[in-house]
Motif scaffolding. Structure first.
Motif, short mmCIF file in Angstrom:
data_model
loop_
_atom_site.label_atom_id
_atom_site.label_comp_id
_atom_site.label_asym_id
_atom_site.label_seq_id
_atom_site.Cartn_x
_atom_site.Cartn_y
_atom_site.Cartn_z
N ALA A 224 0.80 -1.22 0.00
CA ALA A 224 0.00 0.00 0.00
C ALA A 224 0.83 1.27 0.00
O ALA A 224 0.45 2.27 -0.60
CB ALA A 224 -0.94 0.01 1.21
N ASP A 225 1.98 1.25 0.67
CA ASP A 225 2.76 2.49 0.79
C ASP A 225 4.25 2.15 0.91
O ASP A 225 4.66 0.99 0.86
CB ASP A 225 2.29 3.31 1.99
N ILE A 226 5.05 3.20 1.12
CA ILE A 226 6.50 3.04 1.16
C ILE A 226 6.94 2.16 2.33
O ILE A 226 7.85 1.33 2.20
CB ILE A 226 7.19 4.42 1.23
N SER A 227 6.27 2.31 3.47
CA SER A 227 6.67 1.52 4.64
C SER A 227 6.46 0.04 4.38
O SER A 227 7.30 -0.80 4.76
CB SER A 227 5.89 1.98 5.88
N GLU A 228 5.34 -0.32 3.73
CA GLU A 228 5.10 -1.73 3.42
C GLU A 228 6.10 -2.23 2.38
O GLU A 228 6.55 -3.38 2.45
CB GLU A 228 3.67 -1.92 2.90
N LEU A 229 6.46 -1.37 1.42
CA LEU A 229 7.45 -1.76 0.42
C LEU A 229 8.79 -2.01 1.08
O LEU A 229 9.46 -3.00 0.79
CB LEU A 229 7.57 -0.67 -0.64
N ARG A 230 9.21 -1.10 2.01
CA ARG A 230 10.48 -1.29 2.72
C ARG A 230 10.49 -2.62 3.46
O ARG A 230 11.47 -3.35 3.43
CB ARG A 230 10.69 -0.13 3.69
N HIS A 231 9.36 -2.91 4.13
CA HIS A 231 9.27 -4.16 4.88
C HIS A 231 9.40 -5.37 3.95
O HIS A 231 10.11 -6.34 4.26
CB HIS A 231 7.96 -4.22 5.65
N SER A 232 8.71 -5.31 2.79
CA SER A 232 8.77 -6.43 1.85
C SER A 232 10.18 -6.60 1.29
O SER A 232 10.64 -7.73 1.09
CB SER A 232 7.79 -6.18 0.69
N LEU A 233 10.86 -5.49 1.06
CA LEU A 233 12.20 -5.57 0.50
C LEU A 233 13.22 -6.11 1.49
O LEU A 233 14.25 -6.67 1.09
CB LEU A 233 12.64 -4.19 -0.02
N THR A 234 12.93 -5.96 2.80
CA THR A 234 13.86 -6.51 3.79
C THR A 234 13.87 -8.04 3.77
O THR A 234 14.80 -8.66 4.28
CB THR A 234 13.50 -6.03 5.21
N GLN A 235 12.82 -8.63 3.18
CA GLN A 235 12.77 -10.09 3.09
C GLN A 235 13.71 -10.62 2.02
O GLN A 235 13.95 -11.82 1.93
CB GLN A 235 11.33 -10.55 2.76
N PHE A 236 14.24 -9.70 1.22
CA PHE A 236 15.12 -10.09 0.12
C PHE A 236 16.56 -9.71 0.48
O PHE A 236 16.89 -8.52 0.55
CB PHE A 236 14.70 -9.38 -1.17
N PRO A 237 17.43 -10.69 0.74
CA PRO A 237 18.81 -10.40 1.14
C PRO A 237 19.62 -9.83 -0.02
O PRO A 237 20.13 -10.55 -0.87
CB PRO A 237 19.35 -11.76 1.58
#
Length: 647
Positions: free
Chosen positions: A82-95
């Motif tokens: 939905a927003d930048i914070s959710e995108l940041r969280h999703s990207l942290t799952q990718f090493p």
């Protein structure tokens, strides 16, 4: 499919999808080259295409292959971010700094059109800081635009991969995977889906039911697909504007205003152009083929009177433009549009497939004639047997043609003739691909005194021109025109090349001109001319294609009043009326023969006639023989030609 003991539902889903995956061989190979650094200067791959075009399936298949090669892969669905914070969280799952065998990784963003407000942060903040070893795939309904195409850093970093529709061969392969082998059903799949993967999948579910005709578009399944596309068009006024756009082959603001009989404001038109399935074409804008056909047929089923009114208005609009063309406008563009609205199924099948072309036309000169010679050598070396299938949705007709390897090479000019054609001022045009390769060519001779000797002596034209009196030749060259010596494409089964070759024919149809042609005597070439309005010339044939292949001459006379007569005939062309007025031929056909004759005029194949009438193909052939005998013709082409002359 065998079910393994420890198989999960995810495993089974993946295996099923792989088993039904067809086409896209070229695209898979390109993605493989891309992630293996063949395209190392474009680390971002944008796979784009309208809803249901198979973007996700293609990329997932490519990522599966990449995983087997040792690549680290991670996928994100933009619809759930939905927003930048959710995108940041999703990207942290990718090493980001993980190492693997290749030292490379692939990050896949699906449904990128849903990125919304975080797209700018993603492009301007996150992308610049990731390691260059990470390749990024972005799947979206429309190609990445705006800053992606304006800013140099992104313009040169993004590789665009636009997904084409599936071919008839792909559809036949998909059908057979679902145990659908009847030619009639495969053809209907082709007509209904037009190569759109999601529509194909849904059509396959209905193929063996009594609903499998244009009424499939009224089923809940297809209405759900249509509703998904129309989420972009929430208000009623915009939907009416979209419906009008879908009736047209191509549109602009003036055409829509004429069709709706009310002004289309610039604001409304701009909103229409922002829809992800609206594309720029060679002559305006258009709705993506599969979506346009679905909306068009839904309108025809729901409101037939409104649909017919749109068709009539479109034909009248184009007639006025053709009779009074704007300064500098090529007549063939308007002619192509008016032909689309005449109802002639064969013309629509040939010409509706595409309004934009990835090919360009380049004039041949003495300095570049060697390129054409190289093409002709390659053309002969790679010639093969061709099976051509084309169809259109409004009537559901499919037209089939075959050209053998030997036939495909007949009539190709030799080096000596090419030089002569250039010398007399003939127009030689190359059909060029984006990569600079030649895909076809045309050679047409102007009806001028300078070209008369060639026309009188060439084996493909002399039978016609050597018989003209001085007076006839004087009037012919005085008004002008063309003898179309040849229009050739490297692969007649390629739909986009067929469209371009048809467009090349149209380019010679100009007011106050005489156009003459003597193509290879095969239905594929002759049908196109007859349905364009050319008339077979009586008692004149040439043997340029060989002793056993007498070829007729066809002419289209647009001099003086005959040009307006030609246009009026196009506008008033009514398929149903033409098909059912068989009594005007004065032949004593039986009731069953009349039905078959009507189907013949509509372009039905023998197999399709048999399926419609619940008889064998052999029975159909017997009836056809009787029809040909009673109408004093030898074959299908002569029957059609006679009907056209009488009408």
């Amino acid at each position: 499919m065998d079910i393994q003991l420890h198989e999960t539902w995810a495993d089974r889903k993946e295996a099923l999808e792989a088993s039904y995956f067809v086409g896209r061989t070229t695209e898979l190979a390109l993605i493989s080259k891309w992630h293996n650094e063949t395209y190392k200067h474009t680390p971002i791959l944008n796979v784009n295409g309208p809803a249901g075009s198979g973007k996700t399936s293609l990329v997932q298949m490519a990522l599966k292959n990449a995983k087997s090669e040792g690549f680290l892969v991670h996928s994100l669905d933009c619809r759930s971010i939905a927003d930048i914070s959710e995108l940041r969280h999703s990207l942290t799952q990718f090493p980001l700094n993980s190492q693997n065998r290749h030292g490379q990784a692939i990050l896949f963003f699906d449904h990128f059109e849903e990125s919304g407000l975080w797209e700018n942060w993603f492009r301007e903040t996150w992308l610049p800081q990731i390691p260059t070893s990470i390749r990024v795939i972005i799947a979206s309904r429309s190609r990445l635009d705006g800053p992606w195409r304006i800013q140099a850093v992104w313009k040169h970093s993004v590789y665009l991969l636009s997904l084409p529709l599936l071919s008839f061969t792909n559809i036949a392969e998909y059908a057979k995977k679902h145990h659908i082998t009847e030619t009639y059903h495969i053809e209907k799949l082709w007509i209904i889906s037009k190569g759109h993967p999601l529509t194909l999948s849904l059509s396959t579910e209905l193929v063996l039911t009594s609903k499998f005709d244009n009424s499939v578009f009224e089923t809940e399944t297809f209405q759900a697909v249509l509703s998904n596309w129309l989420k972009e068009v929430p208000d009623e006024d915009m939907r009416k504007l979209l419906e009008a756009a879908c009736v047209l082959r191509s549109f602009d603001q003036d055409k829509l205003t004429a069709l709706l009989a009310s002004e289309v404001t610039s604001a409304m038109f701009e909103r229409l152009l922002c829809l992800t399935f609206v594309i720029k074409t060679d002559d305006g804008w258009g709705v993506h083929e599969s979506i346009r056909d679905l909306i068009r047929l839904a309108l025809k089923a729901r409101s037939p009177d409104r649909f017919e009114a749109f068709e009539r208005k479109a034909a009248i609009y184009y007639k006025s433009k053709l009779l009074n063309p704007p300064a500098g406008q090529r007549a063939y563009r308007v002619l192509g549009d008016i032909l689309y609205h005449t109802g002639n199924p064969l013309i629509r099948a040939h010409y509706h497939c595409s309004r934009t072309s990835s090919h360009s036309l380049v004039r041949v000169t003495e300095e570049s004639v060697h390129e054409l010679q190289s093409y002709l050598l390659r053309r002969k070396a790679h010639a093969k047997n061709y099976v051509i299938s084309c169809g259109e949705n409004d009537t559901g007709h499919v037209f089939h043609y075959q050209i053998s390897r030997e036939e495909s090479m007949l009539g190709l000019p030799e080096e000596e003739e090419l030089i002569e054609l250039l010398t007399i001022g003939a127009e030689l045009l190359l059909l060029m691909k984006d990569d600079g390769a030649i895909a076809g060519f045309s050679a047409s001779v102007p009806l001028t005194d300078n070209a008369r000797l060639y026309l009188m002596n060439n084996s493909y034209s002399s039978a016609y021109f050597a018989k003209l009196t001085e007076s006839e030749w004087y009037h012919l060259q005085r008004t002008g025109g063309w003898f179309i010596r040849i229009i050739d494409i490297e692969d007649p089964s390629d739909e986009s090349l067929r469209h371009d070759s048809f467009r090349m024919k149209l380019s010679y149809i100009q007011p106050d001109a005489m156009i003459i042609a003597s193509p290879l005597p095969l239905p594929f070439y002759e049908d196109a001319l007859l349905n364009l309005g050319f008339v077979e010339v009586d008692h004149i044939q040439q043997l340029g294609y060989g002793e056993g292949r007498p070829a007729s001459f066809y002419q289209l006379d647009l001099r003086g009043k005959q040009n307006e007569d030609f246009i009026n005939k196009l506008v008033t062309w009514d398929a149903v009326q033409q098909y059912t007025e068989l009594h005007s031929m004065g032949e004593n056909l039986t009731k069953q023969e009349t039905k078959i004759a009507e189907m013949l005029l509509k372009g039905f194949s023998n197999e399709e006639m048999a399926a419609q009438l619940f008889v064998s193909v052999i029975t159909v052939k017997k009836h056809l023989s009787a029809i040909y005998r009673k109408t004093n013709v030898q074959n299908r082409v002569q029957f059609l030609a006679k009907r056209l002359r009488l009408s």
